[in-house]
Write an enzyme that holds these catalytic residues in place. Sequence first.
Site, PDB file in Angstrom:
ATOM      1  N   PRO A   1      31.848 -12.588  65.445  1.00 61.34           N
ATOM      2  CA  PRO A   1      32.704 -12.182  66.729  1.00 61.34           C
ATOM      3  C   PRO A   1      32.068 -10.863  67.248  1.00 61.34           C
ATOM      4  O   PRO A   1      31.983 -10.001  66.215  1.00 61.34           O
ATOM      5  CB  PRO A   1      34.160 -12.144  66.188  1.00 61.34           C
ATOM      6  CG  PRO A   1      33.917 -11.865  64.810  1.00 61.34           C
ATOM      7  CD  PRO A   1      32.942 -12.475  64.312  1.00 61.34           C
ATOM      8  N   MET A   2      31.655 -10.828  68.495  1.00 53.71           N
ATOM      9  CA  MET A   2      31.529  -9.276  68.887  1.00 53.71           C
ATOM     10  C   MET A   2      31.959  -9.124  70.304  1.00 53.71           C
ATOM     11  O   MET A   2      31.641  -9.769  71.072  1.00 53.71           O
ATOM     12  CB  MET A   2      29.970  -9.215  69.042  1.00 53.71           C
ATOM     13  CG  MET A   2      29.294  -8.654  67.728  1.00 53.71           C
ATOM     14  SD  MET A   2      27.228  -8.711  67.851  1.00 53.71           S
ATOM     15  CE  MET A   2      26.870 -10.231  67.880  1.00 53.71           C
ATOM     16  N   ALA A   3      32.961  -8.091  70.527  1.00 51.70           N
ATOM     17  CA  ALA A   3      33.356  -7.682  71.643  1.00 51.70           C
ATOM     18  C   ALA A   3      32.299  -7.327  72.336  1.00 51.70           C
ATOM     19  O   ALA A   3      31.337  -6.577  72.247  1.00 51.70           O
ATOM     20  CB  ALA A   3      34.383  -6.624  71.594  1.00 51.70           C
TER      21      ALA A   3
ATOM     22  N   GLN B   1      39.187 -15.487  67.549  1.00 51.28           N
ATOM     23  CA  GLN B   1      39.608 -14.249  66.868  1.00 51.28           C
ATOM     24  C   GLN B   1      40.927 -13.820  67.832  1.00 51.28           C
ATOM     25  O   GLN B   1      40.462 -13.212  68.939  1.00 51.28           O
ATOM     26  CB  GLN B   1      38.631 -13.259  66.424  1.00 51.28           C
ATOM     27  CG  GLN B   1      39.235 -12.109  65.602  1.00 51.28           C
ATOM     28  CD  GLN B   1      38.258 -11.066  65.323  1.00 51.28           C
ATOM     29  OE1 GLN B   1      37.755 -10.498  66.138  1.00 51.28           O
ATOM     30  NE2 GLN B   1      37.610 -11.114  63.928  1.00 51.28           N
TER      31      GLN B   1
ATOM     32  N   CYS C   1      38.798  -4.277  63.020  1.00 53.00           N
ATOM     33  CA  CYS C   1      38.160  -3.376  64.002  1.00 53.00           C
ATOM     34  C   CYS C   1      38.619  -1.878  63.949  1.00 53.00           C
ATOM     35  O   CYS C   1      39.698  -1.254  63.761  1.00 53.00           O
ATOM     36  CB  CYS C   1      38.843  -3.703  65.370  1.00 53.00           C
ATOM     37  SG  CYS C   1      38.231  -2.813  66.805  1.00 53.00           S
TER      38      CYS C   1
ATOM     39  N   ARG D   1      24.644  -8.269  64.558  1.00 50.31           N
ATOM     40  CA  ARG D   1      23.447  -7.566  65.661  1.00 50.31           C
ATOM     41  C   ARG D   1      22.119  -8.142  65.745  1.00 50.31           C
ATOM     42  O   ARG D   1      21.477  -8.393  66.605  1.00 50.31           O
ATOM     43  CB  ARG D   1      23.429  -6.082  65.193  1.00 50.31           C
ATOM     44  CG  ARG D   1      24.726  -5.413  65.527  1.00 50.31           C
ATOM     45  CD  ARG D   1      24.810  -3.969  64.769  1.00 50.31           C
ATOM     46  NE  ARG D   1      24.972  -4.060  63.517  1.00 50.31           N
ATOM     47  CZ  ARG D   1      25.030  -3.080  62.707  1.00 50.31           C
ATOM     48  NH1 ARG D   1      24.549  -1.926  63.187  1.00 50.31           N
ATOM     49  NH2 ARG D   1      25.046  -3.364  61.237  1.00 50.31           N
TER      50      ARG D   1
HETATM   51  C1  LIG Z   1      28.925  -4.855  69.617  1.00 48.05           C
HETATM   52  C2  LIG Z   1      29.948  -5.169  68.502  1.00 48.05           C
HETATM   53  C3  LIG Z   1      30.956  -6.119  68.703  1.00 48.05           C
HETATM   54  C4  LIG Z   1      31.883  -6.201  67.397  1.00 48.05           C
HETATM   55  N1  LIG Z   1      32.956  -6.894  67.954  1.00 48.05           N
HETATM   56  C5  LIG Z   1      33.854  -7.160  67.120  1.00 48.05           C
HETATM   57  C6  LIG Z   1      35.084  -8.220  67.036  1.00 48.05           C
HETATM   58  O1  LIG Z   1      35.640  -8.298  68.132  1.00 48.05           O
HETATM   59  N2  LIG Z   1      35.442  -8.428  65.833  1.00 48.05           N
HETATM   60  C7  LIG Z   1      35.110  -8.279  64.830  1.00 48.05           C
HETATM   61  O2  LIG Z   1      35.941  -9.054  63.800  1.00 48.05           O
HETATM   62  N3  LIG Z   1      34.111  -7.689  64.424  1.00 48.05           N
HETATM   63  C8  LIG Z   1      33.359  -7.200  65.357  1.00 48.05           C
HETATM   64  N4  LIG Z   1      32.024  -6.539  65.251  1.00 48.05           N
HETATM   65  C9  LIG Z   1      31.346  -6.639  63.922  1.00 48.05           C
HETATM   66  C10 LIG Z   1      30.671  -7.739  63.564  1.00 48.05           C
HETATM   67  O3  LIG Z   1      31.384  -8.830  63.598  1.00 48.05           O
HETATM   68  C11 LIG Z   1      29.937  -7.551  62.058  1.00 48.05           C
HETATM   69  O4  LIG Z   1      31.068  -7.648  61.302  1.00 48.05           O
HETATM   70  C12 LIG Z   1      28.976  -6.088  62.097  1.00 48.05           C
HETATM   71  O5  LIG Z   1      28.609  -6.037  62.935  1.00 48.05           O
HETATM   72  C13 LIG Z   1      28.391  -6.123  60.637  1.00 48.05           C
HETATM   73  O6  LIG Z   1      27.367  -7.346  60.912  1.00 48.05           O
HETATM   74  P1  LIG Z   1      25.776  -7.098  61.420  1.00 48.05           P
HETATM   75  O7  LIG Z   1      25.022  -5.935  60.514  1.00 48.05           O
HETATM   76  O8  LIG Z   1      25.109  -8.391  61.390  1.00 48.05           O
HETATM   77  O9  LIG Z   1      25.741  -6.569  62.787  1.00 48.05           O
HETATM   78  C14 LIG Z   1      31.224  -6.135  66.172  1.00 48.05           C
HETATM   79  C15 LIG Z   1      30.286  -5.681  66.083  1.00 48.05           C
HETATM   80  C16 LIG Z   1      29.282  -5.104  67.336  1.00 48.05           C
HETATM   81  C17 LIG Z   1      28.027  -4.553  67.100  1.00 48.05           C
END
Ligand SMILES: Cc1cc2nc3c(=O)[nH]c(=O)nc-3n(C[C@H](O)[C@H](O)[C@H](O)COP(=O)(O)O)c2cc1C
Length: 354
Positions: A24-26, A78, A108, A233
């Site tokens: 999930p990514m906002a 979510q 978050c 990411r």
């Molecule tokens: C732009 C952005 C938005 C995110 N939004 C959420 C979200 O809405 N809910 C959530 O549980 N995690 C959110 N995350 C966290 C990611 O789901 C993930 O746990 C975190 O980026 C680590 O993983 P990565 O190293 O693969 O980026 C967000 C991360 C990024 C970069």
Amino acid sequence: MPVSLQESWSIGGVEVPTRIVLAPMAGVSIQAFRRQGRRFGAGLVCSEMVSAAGIEHRNERTFGYLRVSADEHPLAIQIFGSDPREMAEAARMVEAAGADIVDMNFGCPVRKVTKTGAGAHLMEDPALACRVVRAVAGAVAVPVTVKMRRGVENGSRTCLELGPRLVAAGAAALTLHPRSAQQMYTGEADHVLTAELVSLVEVPVIASGDVTSREKALSVLEETGAAAVMVARGAQGNPWTLREIVEGESFRPTREEVAAELVVFIREAVRELGEQRAVGFLKKFYGWYFGHGRFPKPFKQELVQLRTTDEVVTRLFAAAPGAAPLVEALEAELPAAEDETVLDRLPISVFGGG
Ligand SMILES: Cc1cc2nc3c(=O)[nH]c(=O)nc-3n(C[C@H](O)[C@H](O)[C@H](O)COP(=O)(O)O)c2cc1C
């Protein structure tokens, strides 16, 4: 025995066909992103966090996040909030919209969210966190899951105390992003904690953080015993990473393939968000898609200055004329718009009206 990334597993009876979960990514995980993620091999996709209060207040924009189409399943939606009753109500609506899993955000770190008692703040209030999970699990028939960080403070190990309690309260799986809320996205995700959490709970654990290659995915799975890895990411503007992780072959997309994926993504984003919002939303994606040496740097600068998405699409086709038949083929595979559930089209009863 080496883990296979193409093996299915399940969360409370919901079968997940591969061991890759799209995070999930906002501001990123719109429906177009999730559909693309499923097409490229993610076994489970997740919506960005949706406000339980926004759902309760029938916020039109919040409802926009709750579009579900036939090719997304299995899909987790979510929700975030801190009021058990409000979260339970939101979960019911999310289930009615077609989510296969209701995920709760306990990770978050953003102040706007934590100051309302939601997100990572819930890790500091285990009793309330458990009440939220119990209320949500009791409200819906689909499995409910929690995504959390290691804790709020640097070095915190709160996730290890909280995790088993959340499972006892009804969580059918846990996702751990083992950075503290304070860390935001700095430093490294400490998957030693993920391994400890796996040893403490009977439900599947999803490991999130710094998974950007097949090699890393395999080592995290092996070292932690997690059921799956989550990619965030690494998949931004780069769905090919998902395919590479799942299938093990290196995929270097051609310029035409990159342009075609982006054109489909742009059109889908416009359909979902409307032209005005899509123009701003899409800008960050141009840099993401054009990185990795795929297009010269000035090309991105040129696209972000264009005022309409039609102009962007025209410019992409001019730069990669061979993309047109690829776009046609991709669009032919998309399910019909009638196969989509949008919450505001649901019967009034699911809104708790009456
Ligand atoms: C732009 C952005 C938005 C995110 N939004 C959420 C979200 O809405 N809910 C959530 O549980 N995690 C959110 N995350 C966290 C990611 O789901 C993930 O746990 C975190 O980026 C680590 O993983 P990565 O190293 O693969 O980026 C967000 C991360 C990024 C970069």
